[in-house]
Design an enzyme around this catalytic site. Structure first.
Site, PDB file in Angstrom:
ATOM      1  N   MET B   1       0.838  -1.193   0.000  1.00 24.74           N
ATOM      2  CA  MET B   1       0.000   0.000   0.000  1.00 24.74           C
ATOM      3  C   MET B   1       0.880   1.251   0.000  1.00 24.74           C
ATOM      4  SD  MET B   1      -3.424   0.820   2.191  1.00 24.74           S
ATOM      5  CE  MET B   1      -3.794  -0.794   2.683  1.00 24.74           C
ATOM      6  N   CYS B   2       1.265   1.770   1.129  1.00 23.96           N
ATOM      7  CA  CYS B   2       2.058   2.994   1.300  1.00 23.96           C
ATOM      8  C   CYS B   2       1.160   4.230   1.261  1.00 23.96           C
ATOM      9  CB  CYS B   2       3.162   3.191   0.281  1.00 23.96           C
ATOM     10  SG  CYS B   2       4.426   1.918   0.322  1.00 23.96           S
ATOM     11  N   GLY B   3       1.552   5.215   2.039  1.00 20.60           N
ATOM     12  CA  GLY B   3       0.827   6.481   2.063  1.00 20.60           C
ATOM     13  C   GLY B   3       1.762   7.622   1.737  1.00 20.60           C
ATOM     14  N   ARG B  32      -1.885   3.124   6.065  1.00 17.97           N
ATOM     15  CA  ARG B  32      -1.427   2.741   4.730  1.00 17.97           C
ATOM     16  C   ARG B  32       0.008   2.222   4.748  1.00 17.97           C
ATOM     17  NH1 ARG B  32      -4.756   4.150   0.724  1.00 17.97           N
ATOM     18  NH2 ARG B  32      -3.073   3.643  -0.700  1.00 17.97           N
TER      19      ARG B  32
END
Lengths: 233, 305
Positions: B1-3, B32
């Protein structure tokens, strides 16, 4: 939760600066009122998801992912934008977004009506299975991908790859259409199509003459078994 | 995911609030990427005073960090013009060193003084922080809420391509005052890495996103502007990406052709903000009147200071 009187019936108000999304959804799953108002949503996920009662929910602000997901019979309005997957897998009811919708609006929906008054991003109506979607503005690329049933009405333009690998959904677009997806083709607008389109536009409360739209659907070349291809399977 | 979150301020009256605004944005994308977080701030004069260069390093040995500064200055910093005072900031795994010298001179001096330390950012305006752990706690470790400046970005990481270490954190800053943060994964990064290595690039990690950062840095060094460099990246890279790229005076966003990694942009007269999700923008001043939209696939969006 406070009670305020707005109009003929009393609306329960949830202020999400005070209440949690879980509290809101628990109440909507066993409703004690017919009307709800949600304040300060601030992009929270899964607002009014899984509602199975004919309540009215008004969300005053921007909502996050999966707003009104799995809706079955409720009338849910968002006075703002929504994130990914608004009304995904809706069964019945009405979801109205007064702003724009992010990706995968109405994904896999089986029934009901989703109205996006602004524009919807990519993959609007992906794998739709009977839902009706009316978009006042544009839809992004790859909309109605693998659409199986239902109607998608686009009052603006549609991006590239419209209706790729489509089954039996019917697509109506007023504006420009980018490259059509595999097995998606223009189709004639017959009287019954003009009639259903006019009805959808009226239900959505959006203007527009059915005669301004073009219809697209499946060429049915992709999903039928062809005997001469049998060696390839 | 990652934000991803990023904020480019147009109104100087907001500069003192940059860190507080960025910290609030970061805390909205914790889910995230809860394993680590990196931050870049442009123009934080607490850490990099006017006329200074700043170098951000990981794994700085103790003598680099504090105690033996005088000895360092005498023996190892002697090459720096005027043997300047070094301003040292410690923030968890990150150490930031600033001195009133040229950026290249400071980077060389740090590398000479502590070859085992990893340089993760350098410039006249840029400070970079990296660490593993809960992003909310890292924001406190970095003292982000008190940072001032005109531009900043942050990244919460859910690792897919390489280990959860401070070095694997974004942003990747591999050119002067440049940063790149990435949500997604590149498919052909190994091929492009070999080409860049053949062209003389040195890599610090196995991370696919570093390849993107090195590619952009090479294009900028060759004279491209951000817009042109990112259009070249779209041509060359396969895979999934939403990228936020910043430079000494620019702020840019681009997504791949499929655009399955989320991004939303909001603009007002006072600021430009980008985030993975709207909720990270919800507390920005004046957001109710902002123009809010999603960046289109393979379209490069740039803003200049």
């Amino acid at each position: 939760m406070a009670e305020v009187t707005t109009g003929p019936s009393t609306a329960h108000t949830f202020d999400l600066a005070v209440s949690s999304v879980r509290e809101l959804n628990a109440e909507l799953h066993a409703p004690s009122s017919a009307r709800y108002e949600v304040l300060r949503p601030k992009g929270a996920h899964a607002l009014a998801a899984g509602v199975r009662h004919p309540v009215t929910v008004e969300i005053l602000g921007h909502a996050g992912y999966y707003c009104a997901g799995m809706n079955d019979g409720a009338t849910i309005a968002v006075f703002g934008n929504v994130g990914t997957g608004v009304a995904e897998n809706m069964m019945s009811g009405l979801v109205r977004v007064h702003g724009d919708a992010s990706q995968s609006a109405g994904a896999t929906g089986h029934g009901g009506l989703l109205v996006v008054e602004g524009s919807a991003s990519m993959r609007c109506g992906i794998s739709m299975k009977g839902i009706d979607i009316v978009v006042g503005g544009d839809v992004g690329p790859m909309s109605a991908f693998m659409a199986q049933a239902g109607r998608l009405v686009v009052c603006g333009d549609a991006g590239d790859g419209l209706g790729d690998s489509i089954y039996e959904a019917r697509l109506y677009v007023r504006g420009k259409v980018g490259d059509l997806g595999a097995d998606c083709v223009p189709k004639p607008m017959r009287e019954e199509h003009r009639a259903e389109l006019a009805e959808l536009l009226a239900k959505a409360g959006l203007g527009g003459e059915a005669g301004e739209f073009r219809r697209f659907g499946s060429a049915r070349a992709l999903y039928h078994f062809a005997a001469h291809n049998s060696a390839s399977y | 995911m990652c934000g991803i979150v990023g904020l480019h301020l147009r109104d100087p009256a907001l500069y003192p609030q940059l860190g507080a605004l960025l910290a609030a944005m970061l805390c909205q994308v914790v889910e995230r990427g809860p394993d680590s977080a990196g931050v870049a701030v442009y123009g934080d004069r607490r850490r990099c005073p006017e006329g200074h260069a700043a170098v951000s390093v990981l794994d700085a040995p103790a003598e680099l960090r504090a105690g033996l500064r005088a000895e360092l200055r005498a023996e190892r910093w002697a090459g720096l013009p005027g043997s300047p005072e070094i301003l040292v900031t410690e923030a968890g795994a990150t150490t930031i060193l600033a001195a009133p010298v040229a950026v290249d001179a400071l980077v060389e001096a740090v590398r000479a003084a502590a070859p085992e330390a990893l340089v993760v950012g350098a410039g006249t305006d840029l400070t970079v922080y990296k660490g593993t752990g809960h992003p909310r706690e890292l924001a406190a470790t970095y003292d982000l809420a008190n940072a001032r400046g005109w531009q900043g970005l942050a990244h919460t990481r859910m690792a897919t391509e390489s280990a959860v270490t401070p070095a694997g954190c974004h942003p990747f800053s591999v050119g002067p005052d440049q940063c790149l943060v990435h949500n997604g994964s590149f498919a052909n990064h190994a091929t492009i890495r070999r080409e860049l290595v053949a062209g003389g690039a040195r890599f610090d990690s196995d991370n696919d996103s570093e390849v993107g950062a090195r590619f952009v840095a090479a294009r900028l060094a060759a004279g491209d502007d951000l817009d042109k460099a990112l259009r070249a990246l779209c041509e060359r890279f396969d895979g999934f990406y939403t990228l936020l790229v910043t430079s000494a005076d620019g702020f840019a966003v681009v997504r791949d052709a499929i655009a399955c990694k989320p991004a939303v942009i909001a603009e007002t007269a006072a600021w430009v903000a980008m985030a993975s999700e709207f909720r990270a923008l919800a507390e920005l001043p004046g957001v109710d009147a902002a123009r809010i939209y999603e960046p289109e696939p393979e379209k490069v969006y740039t803003w200049q200071r």
